[in-house]
Design an enzyme around this catalytic site. Sequence first.
Site, PDB file in Angstrom:
ATOM      1  N   ASP A 526       0.778  -1.285   0.134  1.00 25.75           N
ATOM      2  CA  ASP A 526      -0.030   0.249   0.051  1.00 25.75           C
ATOM      3  C   ASP A 526       1.078   1.281   0.037  1.00 25.75           C
ATOM      4  OD1 ASP A 526      -2.631   1.328   0.387  1.00 25.75           O
ATOM      5  OD2 ASP A 526      -1.555   2.083   2.369  1.00 25.75           O
ATOM      6  N   HIS A 529       4.671   4.131  -3.438  1.00 25.24           N
ATOM      7  CA  HIS A 529       5.500   5.244  -3.920  1.00 25.24           C
ATOM      8  C   HIS A 529       5.836   6.198  -2.998  1.00 25.24           C
ATOM      9  CE1 HIS A 529       1.177   6.411  -3.739  1.00 25.24           C
ATOM     10  NE2 HIS A 529       1.678   7.628  -3.720  1.00 25.24           N
ATOM     11  N   ASP A 627     -10.144   1.489  -4.311  1.00 21.62           N
ATOM     12  CA  ASP A 627      -9.827   2.958  -3.872  1.00 21.62           C
ATOM     13  C   ASP A 627     -10.418   3.982  -4.877  1.00 21.62           C
ATOM     14  OD1 ASP A 627      -7.819   2.415  -5.154  1.00 21.62           O
ATOM     15  OD2 ASP A 627      -6.100   3.172  -3.610  1.00 21.62           O
TER      16      ASP A 627
END
Length: 1279
Positions: A526, A529, A627
């Site tokens: 999750d 980045h 999401d």
Amino acid sequence: MEHSKQIRILLLNEMEKLEKTLFRLEQGFELQFRLGPTLQGKAVTVYTNYPLPGEAFNREKFRSLDWENPTEREDDSDKYCKLHLQQSGSFQYYFLQGNEKSGGGYIVVDPILRIGVDNHVLPLDCVTLQTFLAKCLGPFDEWESRLRVAKESGYNMIHFTPLQTLGLSRSCYSLADQLELNPDFSRPSKRYTWSDVGQLVEKLKREWNILCITDVVYNHTATNSKWILEHPESAYNLVNSPHLKPAWVLDRALWHFSCDVADGKYREKGVPALIENDQHMNCIRKIIWEDIFPRIQLWEFFQVDVHKAVEQFRRLLSQENRRVTKSEPKEHLKIIQDPEYRRRGCAVDMDTALATFIPHDNGPAAIEECCNWFRKRLEELNSEKHHLTSCHQEQAVNCLLGNVFYERLAGHGPKLGPVTRKYPLVTRYFTFPFGEMALSAEEALIHLPDKACFLMAHNGWVMGDDPLRNFAEPGSDVYLRRELICWGDSVKLRYGNKPEDCPYLWAHMKKYTEITATHFQGVRLDNCHSTPLHVAEYMLDAARKLQPNLYVVAELFTGSEELDNIFVTRLGISSLIREAMSAYNSHEEGRLVYRYGGEPVGSFVQPCLRPLMPAIAHALFMDITHDNECPIVHRSAYDALPSTTVVSMACCASGSTRGYDELVPHQISVVAEERFYTKWNPGASPADTGDVNVHSGIIAARCAINRLHQELGAKGFIQVYVDQVDEDIVAVTRHSPSIHQSVVAVSRTAFRNPKTSFYSKEVPQMCIPGKIEEVVLEARTIERNTKPYKKDENSINGMPNMTVELREHIQLHESKIVRQAGVATKGPNEYIQEIEFENLSPGSVIIFRVSLDPHAQVAVGILRNHLTQFSSHFKSGSLAVDNADPILKIPFASIASKLTLAELNQVLYRCESEEQEDGGGCYDIPNWSSLKYAGLQGLMSVLAEIRPKNDLGHPFCENLRSGDWMIDYVSGRLISRSGSIAEVGKWLQAMFFYLKQIPRYLIPCYFDAILIGAYTTLLDVAWKQMSSFVQNGSTFVKHLSLGSVQMCGVGKCPCLPLLSPSLLDVPCRLNEITKEKEQCCASLAAGLPHFSSGLFRCWGRDTFIALRGMLLVTGRYLEARNIILAFASTLRHGLIPNLLGEGTYARYNCRDAVWWWLQCIQDYCRTVPNGLDILKCPVSRMYPTDDSAPLPAGTLDQPLFEVIQEAMQRHMQGIQFRERNAGPQIDRNMKDEGFNITAGIDEETGFVYGGNRFNCGTWMDKMGESDRARNRGIPATPR
């Protein structure tokens, strides 16, 4: 030699840093490191952290690899070091040149996934994943009934959002305890544990053939996590991160402002609790600038206390015996930031100040003047800090108002309504676990470590930020500038650079990772980045120790493939999540399929041993991620089926989110959603809001599409073609390169609602190459007569009035979507089926299974059968027949073995001018250029560039697809010659007979396969005729030796003078015109392409400089002998010619050629067995005297040693003559005096001398030819 093992070669080049390049490999592959051109002959050592067999992986432990030299000779250009890849993950390599690092990079080895009782392999391209929000699964004992929906829908992988205890916000990704299973899953009478979850996961793997992965969240923890209060050092707080104090003061000021707005205290100033328009926004901006910023005075955190600093400076100036120091020229007075960030707590370097401001004497007036100058400079420096802070405040206001606009005014935003303490004006950036107090009292807390350690920074993400930069570390102003899109329910975790920097946090998260890896086959990283790379590396290393074939997926928002690669290569990410919802129309959706979904249809066959090429990350291509917003809202319910079909046709992993298939018409929020998913009930009716079955939404079609996706991946349908039929229709083809069967999915997307938008009833006709075997499925999104959608209070229900009409495995004439299908011919051997659609309405799909037409299928099978002699790759799909051309029954190696090296020159090479001499020319490719060689090498050089890149759009490939011209040229050129060359041409012609019968899009692939087989066989034949030095030499030596074949050949007209009739073993041929026997000795071209044919092919100097390497080292002794004797026959004036001109047009204008000739004779005598025999070979003297006319061969023979004696004797006597036919007819640039030739031997030194200033008799013989430069007739380098 054919390799069955997959071997990839990674060439190492000096200073080549490939950390941002992705190299993907599979387990079972062998990776060879070889030296590239820039490192050949240098001492290079390769290091890697790939472990030895049986050893555990340690990222920090590197070992050197041993070089293997297959030839075991001094020439080690073929040496390599290798890795047998048997372990998945990310591995680093680097190499040293001596003791200096010269380059490096990473390799990523894919995991092997296994499912079922038999533990069979699940290829990555077969993955069909569905995401579940774990909190919506309900009590654990009800999970199976809800997860069964995934099984019945054809998925083979389930992705769970975190199963841990959730924080106060109830967000799926805000975890209160990373080690504890969410207690919501337990019953009052039964507490479930991780062991129960593990058993369920194992059951799904063995009995349902479903793998399970879950998220790991390393960036943050819930604000109410108990452990973070016990270990506040694990967060970014105001003790360990004092640089955040100004941002914290601003955050608290904005919170108080928000509370006052909520309480109506700013209504009179134009800011009510309900923000409704731009006027309210402008008033907020004004209040912040005129009230809040002046009150909190943030600039003071970056400024110096001027009075205090001046007084300190004054004291230092007033000290007796003060040393006067001189500052460095570039050292200026600057503010030194206070590390504790106290108001006006910054300082300046007093030594610099004393060296900068020096009083002219020690009197009080001078000191006061100096202090005034110092004070003025400090005020200037403070002003600069004030200005910089104002810039930060400007950005902060803009970001704040942008956030207010999105949350309260924007049409696509959440429209939160009035400002309250629950929904403040802006999200808080920091925690505040204390009671309400005035802002001034709050600020006092930041200087109390026992309080300030609990003032922690929230996590979030920064739009457009550098993902490799930690935005909470010193040097970043993200919190001060309010650039963070904040998650107010989570605290950002502070790991430091190594476990020792925060031991508890590293140990806690490692244990969390180990729990996950113990029970799940994969993880989703999750917020990857924003996860510190060194942290993710450490955690994944721990996970892979427990789950060696860990499947790792992540979604990156770097905006750059190069940056993506850094994460993929460092972390060993197996698949990157890509989303079809990012496509703004069907054309873009199709482009994404092509980008992430396999190689082009008709791609070249790649050899097992080949260079390791950079790759793009393997994709997990999802129609929608959990999401993101609901596609029904942004597109239409009708688009769910066609878009998921387009996505599933990509040659990569595919996925979706629970709720998409049931047509849930809203986003299932990871934060707010508390209802449970529906259960599987085969007997459920559309009105049942808590149950679903195969008739719900698009589940029936999804199941069929998932099965097809898995079949295509498992059976090697690795090639993809995307056709944008019209604005809304996308046709995706998946093709098997071994059996040449295709599956074509035609989807009519519905990005616009068909009920409210116009769609044409006229659908374009489609042409599908080949024979349609069946309609795999056809499905249409339809409405049914049930109650419309109403959001259920307890279950996440979909639209009951929408379903699919599905029919599977039917014949074309049974289709309700196709009106009619006809067969047409396109070209002589290509058959297509013309499809006219009748009911391809928006939201419909139809999928065809297509084979080649029977005639073409047979031709492909025969081709593959004959290609098996070159590679076992072609066994699948091969077809043996008895009625093939008789020449095809002979192995090509047997046909090729009859070729001499001179004949191989014609088969493989021959440049344009050589070929023109024979009446032909090199093949010209329209819209590109001519081939460099007429022979196979001309084609192979182009294909070597095209093949690794699969550049099927190259004009070379386009020419092959457009017609048979190049194919006929290749075989016809060879057949026109006689003997063994013609036999090679006939073999190619027989193969091309079948090649012409296959679809045009496959011709480049099979043309290449035929040529590769023939070409590599011909090279082997060439090397077998050469010396043992070549045969046993390195690849470099072997390819270098091909220069001998390239440069040494026989044209239509012999370029050498005829040899003595009494000489034995002189090659001859039958003249096609006179039908008489004639000599055909091979000659060496002086250069390609300009000195390769006719009178200008042979030059004495060039020939004998090259003869040793071209002919003696390669073992071509007979050709070497004949060339030496041919030039000997033309000796005149004691010289051999510069330009040979067949002997009759020779020019004797070089002094060095005769000495290169003599050196070659000496080399011949030493190298060739019985080499001294050449000295007795007869030489037919063309010019017995300097002035004699050319004599026919055999008129006057002399042994070679006498010719040698004459050459030396003439030099000792001195040579002096004028060139015959002197003047512009033989050299238009030379001055008259330049035609006078002299040569001799200096009796004292033995050196050769001669020439004059207007001629150039040695190898640097460039003659000036410019009137403008006034150098015509003047040698550039007179010798």
